[in-house]
Structure formats: C-alpha cells, structure tokens
Enzyme design. Structure first.
Site, PDB file in Angstrom:
ATOM      1  N   ASN A  50      11.861  -1.765  -4.855  1.00 44.15           N
ATOM      2  CA  ASN A  50      10.967  -2.561  -5.678  1.00 44.15           C
ATOM      3  C   ASN A  50      11.736  -3.663  -6.389  1.00 44.15           C
ATOM      4  O   ASN A  50      12.957  -3.567  -6.574  1.00 44.15           O
ATOM      5  CB  ASN A  50      10.252  -1.668  -6.699  1.00 44.15           C
ATOM      6  CG  ASN A  50      11.207  -1.110  -7.729  1.00 44.15           C
ATOM      7  OD1 ASN A  50      12.189  -0.477  -7.392  1.00 44.15           O
ATOM      8  ND2 ASN A  50      10.925  -1.368  -8.997  1.00 44.15           N
ATOM      9  N   CYS A  58       6.031  -3.717  -5.732  1.00 41.74           N
ATOM     10  CA  CYS A  58       6.362  -2.346  -5.361  1.00 41.74           C
ATOM     11  C   CYS A  58       7.265  -2.345  -4.125  1.00 41.74           C
ATOM     12  O   CYS A  58       7.266  -3.283  -3.318  1.00 41.74           O
ATOM     13  CB  CYS A  58       5.099  -1.568  -5.050  1.00 41.74           C
ATOM     14  SG  CYS A  58       4.021  -1.314  -6.475  1.00 41.74           S
ATOM     15  N   GLU A  60       6.890  -0.711  -1.476  1.00 39.76           N
ATOM     16  CA  GLU A  60       6.101  -0.790  -0.246  1.00 39.76           C
ATOM     17  C   GLU A  60       5.833  -2.242   0.132  1.00 39.76           C
ATOM     18  O   GLU A  60       5.895  -2.618   1.304  1.00 39.76           O
ATOM     19  CB  GLU A  60       4.767  -0.060  -0.400  1.00 39.76           C
ATOM     20  CG  GLU A  60       4.903   1.439  -0.624  1.00 39.76           C
ATOM     21  CD  GLU A  60       4.841   1.816  -2.093  1.00 39.76           C
ATOM     22  OE1 GLU A  60       5.448   1.114  -2.928  1.00 39.76           O
ATOM     23  OE2 GLU A  60       4.174   2.818  -2.411  1.00 39.76           O
ATOM     24  N   CYS A  93       0.686   3.135  -5.122  1.00 42.61           N
ATOM     25  CA  CYS A  93      -0.266   2.769  -6.175  1.00 42.61           C
ATOM     26  C   CYS A  93      -1.531   2.172  -5.532  1.00 42.61           C
ATOM     27  O   CYS A  93      -1.579   1.933  -4.323  1.00 42.61           O
ATOM     28  CB  CYS A  93       0.372   1.783  -7.142  1.00 42.61           C
ATOM     29  SG  CYS A  93       0.541   0.109  -6.482  1.00 42.61           S
ATOM     30  N   CYS A  96      -0.956  -1.098  -3.585  1.00 46.40           N
ATOM     31  CA  CYS A  96      -0.316  -0.883  -2.280  1.00 46.40           C
ATOM     32  C   CYS A  96      -1.290  -0.234  -1.293  1.00 46.40           C
ATOM     33  O   CYS A  96      -1.254  -0.537  -0.097  1.00 46.40           O
ATOM     34  CB  CYS A  96       0.933  -0.031  -2.432  1.00 46.40           C
ATOM     35  SG  CYS A  96       2.320  -0.930  -3.172  1.00 46.40           S
TER      36      CYS A  96
HETATM   37 ZN   LIG Z   1       2.458  -0.151  -5.304  1.00 48.11          ZN
END
Ligand SMILES: [Zn+2]
Length: 136
Positions: A50, A58, A60, A93, A96
């Site tokens: 991140n 993030c 991801e 999250c 994401c």
């Molecule tokens: Zn996220």
C-alpha cells in the site's frame, strides 16, 4: 457463496505477499503495512504494498496496477496480508471489492472464513448489489 480450498499455489501467493511486505514494511512516515500479490493467467505473480497519503492506495490497487502495467489482463487469485492478521490474511476493503468486481469479477480472493480458516471466494460474491461499470 461458492467457496474454494487453498492449494499450494495459493499458499505461495500468501508467501509472496508477506515477502513484499517484509521487504518494504514501514510503520513510520510511509506506513507500508499491507502487502498484496496477484496470480495472473500465465502463472506470473505480481506483488505490491500500500501507499499512504491524503487518500492513499490499498495494496490491492497498487498490485493490480503493477500487473496491468505489465500487460496482464487475466487475473486468477489475489490476496492482501498484514503481519498481525490471522493467517496473515486480510479481506479487501469496500473500495477494493468494487475495483476487483469491475476488473475481474471472477477473480478468487483469499479471505478468512467465519472460523478463521483461509479460503477463496469470487470477488463478485464479496460485493452483493455492486455498482455496474457505466459505459458511456
Ligand atoms: Zn482496499
């Protein structure tokens, strides 16, 4: 929701995400505290951490961006990790989940189930009633 057992490749993916986090961990100014790894169709694994900031990104997002920048378009499995999370695995999250839904709703996401066991589920199952991409 369809659930899938982890295989050896999935365990390697978790290890790859933990490794990139360990290599770049910073809980100070940059707060690189989450790692991620994505397995692509050709078998390549891309890793990222991140990035913090006013809005931040993030792991991801960063990892998907790295894979896409390398020309990847076929995504099989993704995982995000934090060193203190159970099994190292943390769920994506909401933001994401929406991104994964839009790019690759069939991608499998490694999460911990209700009993703390790591499993895989499809991204589209992590976000019921997701907003569909708007095509102009
Ligand atoms: Zn996220």
């Amino acid at each position: 929701m369809e659930r899938f057992e982890l295989n050896d490749t999935d365990k390697s993916l978790i290890e790859a995400a933990l490794a990139v986090l360990k290599e770049n961990f910073d809980d100070g100014i940059y707060t690189h505290t989450v790692g991620a790894a994505v397995l692509c169709g050709g078998g390549k694994i891309y890793r990222g951490v991140n990035c913090d900031g006013i809005h931040g990104s993030c792991a991801e997002y960063i990892t998907m961006g790295i894979a896409i920048s390398a020309g990847e378009r076929d995504f099989k499995t993704i995982v995000a990790v934090h060193e203190k999370a159970p099994n190292g695995v943390i769920p994506p999250c909401g933001n994401c989940r929406q991104m994964l839904y839009e790019y690759c709703p069939e991608i499998k996401v490694i999460v911990n189930d209700e009993n703390g066991k790591p499993i895989k589920v499809k991204a589209k199952d992590l976000l019921p009633f997701a907003r569909e991409p708007i095509v102009c």
